[in-house]
Design an enzyme around this catalytic site. Sequence first.
Site, PDB file in Angstrom:
ATOM      1  N   ILE A   1       0.757  -1.133  -0.058  1.00  0.00           N
ATOM      2  CA  ILE A   1       0.133  -0.056  -0.079  1.00  0.00           C
ATOM      3  C   ILE A   1       0.882   1.197  -0.061  1.00  0.00           C
ATOM      4  CG2 ILE A   1      -1.940   1.322   1.291  1.00  0.00           C
ATOM      5  CD1 ILE A   1      -2.362  -1.582   2.662  1.00  0.00           C
ATOM      6  N   CYS A   2       0.372   2.289  -0.894  1.00  0.00           N
ATOM      7  CA  CYS A   2       1.240   3.541  -0.794  1.00  0.00           C
ATOM      8  C   CYS A   2       0.451   4.589  -0.161  1.00  0.00           C
ATOM      9  CB  CYS A   2       1.538   3.877  -2.255  1.00  0.00           C
ATOM     10  SG  CYS A   2       2.156   5.411  -2.358  1.00  0.00           S
ATOM     11  N   ALA A   3       0.830   4.533   1.241  1.00  0.00           N
ATOM     12  CA  ALA A   3       0.044   5.557   1.996  1.00  0.00           C
ATOM     13  C   ALA A   3       0.823   6.209   2.968  1.00  0.00           C
ATOM     14  CB  ALA A   3      -1.069   4.929   2.708  1.00  0.00           C
TER      15      ALA A   3
END
Lengths: 306, 152
Positions: free
Chosen positions: B91-93
């Site tokens: 996840i790119c967060a």
Amino acid sequence: MQAMDLPELEDLQPPEYTIMDEFQSLTPLRDYEMDAQALFAESIPDRPLVGPLVPMTSLREEYENGSQVFLKQIDWLISRGYTGVRRTKGDGDCFYRSLAFGYFERILHAPDAELAVMSAISSIESTPPLLEAAGFQPLVFEDFYETFLSLVKRILTPDENGKVLTPAALLEAFNDPEISNSIVVYLRLLTSAQIRADPEISDFLLHPETAEFVETREFCENFVEAMGKEADHPQMQALTQALRVHVVIAYLDGHSRGKEEDPVNFVDLHKAVGTVPEAEPVTLLYRPGHYDLLDTRSEDPMDYYM
Amino acid sequence: MAVSTRRLQKELVEIQKQGTPVGITLLSADDFQTWLFTVQVLGDTIYSGELFALKFRFDGQYPIQPPAVQFVVDEKYQAPVHPHVYSNGHICASILGNEWSPVLSVIAVCVTIQSMLASCKKKERPPDNERYVKHAPENPKKTQFVYHDDTV
């Protein structure tokens, strides 16, 4: 990424991420008017979180091939009796860590240590309600709070190993990442709570890169509570107020002030009565993007090496 | 006791006492290294009817450093198709990277990811999905993402 319109033959854009061998966060280096190498040394991972006191002359050596204004400012500080500097790691937490170390040192060296400890304890014990009022659950801050408070208590009361906090033990504790970072986290949360409680400060909350106004909550979440985010003036003001500590910052910024006899700008952050009566203020040394501790001693007392 | 263990113990007690928010279920927390949750996106969203699993991995640095968080991809679960979620579950967060803060808890991360899915209007993978998945390390914490847009 806007690469979608392009043919997918080659990687026309570099990937938007870096895969790292080791997870580490380094403060991004900006383009300074100084010897960049010298500052870079601050962000090398194996640099101690808080270093020993070293003579100012050792800092001077790093600028000898650089800006004359820096050299002049350093020489002036030395002539004013600031002969020592305690360097902290340039990991974005240096303001909080330097201030915390200075805070402990003031209590340790207070003329009446017992009074200083009692006064610090009562001031620290008054902070959790401020954090709760800011919406932080005790669950997320109580471990950091305990670590901070118990280290202050250890100045007078021996810990489970029968040891009180000597200056050497303080330096050791601040180089133990768990203790050191827990204290930094607590100070960050305290700073955030203080900013959130002060409606007037919102006019001064600017994005560190774009200089645009940032809403209080967003500012606190992104630039105060997160580790590794450098402190700017609002954070410093808020923390010194919440912790009731008198802090003075000497700006070693390489800017000529046109005043030969007074080349270093000293900024007084919180003049109100601190928790340690009649104590010297915590004096920080600012260099672009970094804070260290300034000292009138040029080396640690013998106890540090015992 | 390590700070991470002490904190995770408290979080677990809290979950057992208070329960988890709607749509989030604790699957397993047998130790203080790996926890698993299922996440459902509530209401009328593009993920309605889908069930995802989130895996948390903790090291001794938690909660000062973020946990490693990813969607489980196995024979039972798939990663949601989302512009910030790679098909390997990474996840790119920003809150899992440079905007992580020790005031976030495991449940707070679950809720943030749940609402990230809930606000999504179009199912698509990140544009660089294939390339990333080919080179990605096993642990998403070893990737330093560049965060573009938190509104998606």
